[in-house]
Design a protein around this motif. Structure first.
Motif, PDB file in Angstrom:
ATOM      1  N   PHE A  14       1.693   3.285  10.479  1.00 38.90           N
ATOM      2  CA  PHE A  14       1.367   2.222  11.438  1.00 38.90           C
ATOM      3  C   PHE A  14       2.147   0.944  11.104  1.00 38.90           C
ATOM      4  N   ILE A  15       2.426   0.713   9.835  1.00 42.20           N
ATOM      5  CA  ILE A  15       3.115  -0.514   9.401  1.00 42.20           C
ATOM      6  C   ILE A  15       4.500  -0.607  10.042  1.00 42.20           C
ATOM      7  N   MET A  57       9.822   4.516   1.770  1.00 38.14           N
ATOM      8  CA  MET A  57       9.572   5.239   0.528  1.00 38.14           C
ATOM      9  C   MET A  57       9.275   4.260  -0.600  1.00 38.14           C
ATOM     10  N   SER A  58       8.264   4.596  -1.395  1.00 37.22           N
ATOM     11  CA  SER A  58       7.851   3.765  -2.519  1.00 37.22           C
ATOM     12  C   SER A  58       7.170   4.653  -3.543  1.00 37.22           C
ATOM     13  N   SER A  59       7.331   4.325  -4.809  1.00 34.65           N
ATOM     14  CA  SER A  59       6.650   5.084  -5.857  1.00 34.65           C
ATOM     15  C   SER A  59       5.139   4.989  -5.704  1.00 34.65           C
ATOM     16  N   ARG A  60       4.668   3.896  -5.109  1.00 35.24           N
ATOM     17  CA  ARG A  60       3.222   3.705  -4.918  1.00 35.24           C
ATOM     18  C   ARG A  60       2.636   4.632  -3.851  1.00 35.24           C
ATOM     19  N   LEU A 108       1.349  -2.105   0.037  1.00 38.97           N
ATOM     20  CA  LEU A 108       2.615  -1.619   0.581  1.00 38.97           C
ATOM     21  C   LEU A 108       3.375  -2.778   1.221  1.00 38.97           C
ATOM     22  N   ILE A 109       4.694  -2.821   0.993  1.00 43.20           N
ATOM     23  CA  ILE A 109       5.514  -3.836   1.643  1.00 43.20           C
ATOM     24  C   ILE A 109       6.604  -3.160   2.454  1.00 43.20           C
ATOM     25  N   ALA A 146      -3.499  -0.609   1.752  1.00 37.66           N
ATOM     26  CA  ALA A 146      -4.064   0.666   2.200  1.00 37.66           C
ATOM     27  C   ALA A 146      -5.050   1.073   1.102  1.00 37.66           C
ATOM     28  N   GLY A 147      -6.298   0.680   1.265  1.00 37.83           N
ATOM     29  CA  GLY A 147      -7.247   0.802   0.159  1.00 37.83           C
ATOM     30  C   GLY A 147      -6.838  -0.172  -0.932  1.00 37.83           C
TER      31      GLY A 147
END
Length: 283
Positions: free
Chosen positions: A202-203, A185-188, A274-275, A269-270
């Motif tokens: 997939f990550i 989960m991330s705000s991004r 994401l981490i 992702a575009g």
């Protein structure tokens, strides 16, 4: 829930709480709250007497102005979420309130932790993190502060900050909170296109597969395998994947006994970065 915009008003209120013998729990955030944030808040509520959440999008930790400008701002929804879990206090300061019109990060030495992984790709990021976290700790003076392990490097740096500056706060790292499909989960995540959102799990899938290889492959071989998996992916672009010793965050090529390792990854992702990370079992 009480909402404060002034650091002096907040300090007066919390001083009264401490006079009552109340322990202060603290969850610093940049807003755009999700269930991962709420899990930290709920832990603070269970373990301390007065829970403070801050919402502050800190300009000095963004090396990319576009990322700062586009960072999601959902204040009304954030307030509703915090009220739903019975948070006690929200601190919602302006940039001027924190920086007094001098929006510059302090320089920190985190014993090399800041030069690994994210530090190689985000210039000045951890100086910005150190600046805001130190400032917030000085304002709130919490007994315990809660951080998610998704930003594991940041967690280690904050522990180092507390150690080096003798800040009397206990730092608690909490497990990564994931969507049902495994995406951290991330705000991004809210900024992902439908196509990229469908691809993003997939990550975590690759992280889990990489962890299973620790019994038969060394770290260098696992890194090469992960890099090849992303070269074949049509939508996700790997920025870095590394396996590092947890305490020093120094990248490893082979596994040594009695050391704890964690794999760290950053993926585009575009335009959305994401981490994620996962602890490796050292067989």
């Amino acid at each position: 829930m009480k909402i404060f915009k002034s650091k002096s008003d907040l300090k007066i209120y919390l001083a009264e709480e401490k006079k009552k013998g109340n322990r202060i729990g603290f969850v610093p955030t940049m807003g755009a709250l999700h269930e991962g944030h709420l899990s930290l808040v709920e832990k603070a509520i269970r373990k301390t007497d007065t829970t403070v959440v801050s919402i502050f999008v800190n300009p000095t930790q963004f090396d990319n102005k576009e990322d700062l400008d586009k960072y999601p701002k959902t204040f009304e929804n954030d307030v509703a979420l915090l009220e739903s879990v019975n948070c006690d206090v929200l601190f919602y300061p302006s940039v001027d309130e924190i920086y007094d019109e001098n929006v510059i990060a302090e320089k920190f030495d985190f014993d090399g932790l800041e030069h690994q992984m994210e530090g190689k790709f985000r210039d000045g990021h951890f100086d910005g993190v150190g600046t805001i976290v130190k400032a917030l700790f000085e304002i709130v003076e919490p007994d315990v502060a809660y951080f998610g392990k998704k930003d594991f490097q940041q967690l280690q740096i904050i522990k180092k900050l507390v150690e080096k500056y003798n800040i009397p706060v206990k730092i608690k790292g909490m497990p990564i909170f994931r969507e049902k499909d495994g995406l951290a989960m991330s705000s991004r995540n809210a900024r992902l296109t439908k196509e990229h959102r469908e691809a993003a799990p997939f990550i975590h899938k690759i992280l889990k597969k990489a962890r299973k290889k620790t019994g038969t492959k060394n770290a260098k071989e696992i890194i090469e395998w992960v890099e090849n998996q992303f070269k074949q992916h049509p939508l996700l672009e790997l920025e870095y994947f590394t396996i590092a010793e947890e305490k020093t965050l120094i990248s490893a090529e082979k596994f040594e006994p009695k050391k704890r390792y964690r794999a760290f990854i950053a993926v585009f992702a575009g335009k959305i970065r994401l981490i994620d990370n996962i602890r490796f079992k050292n067989n």
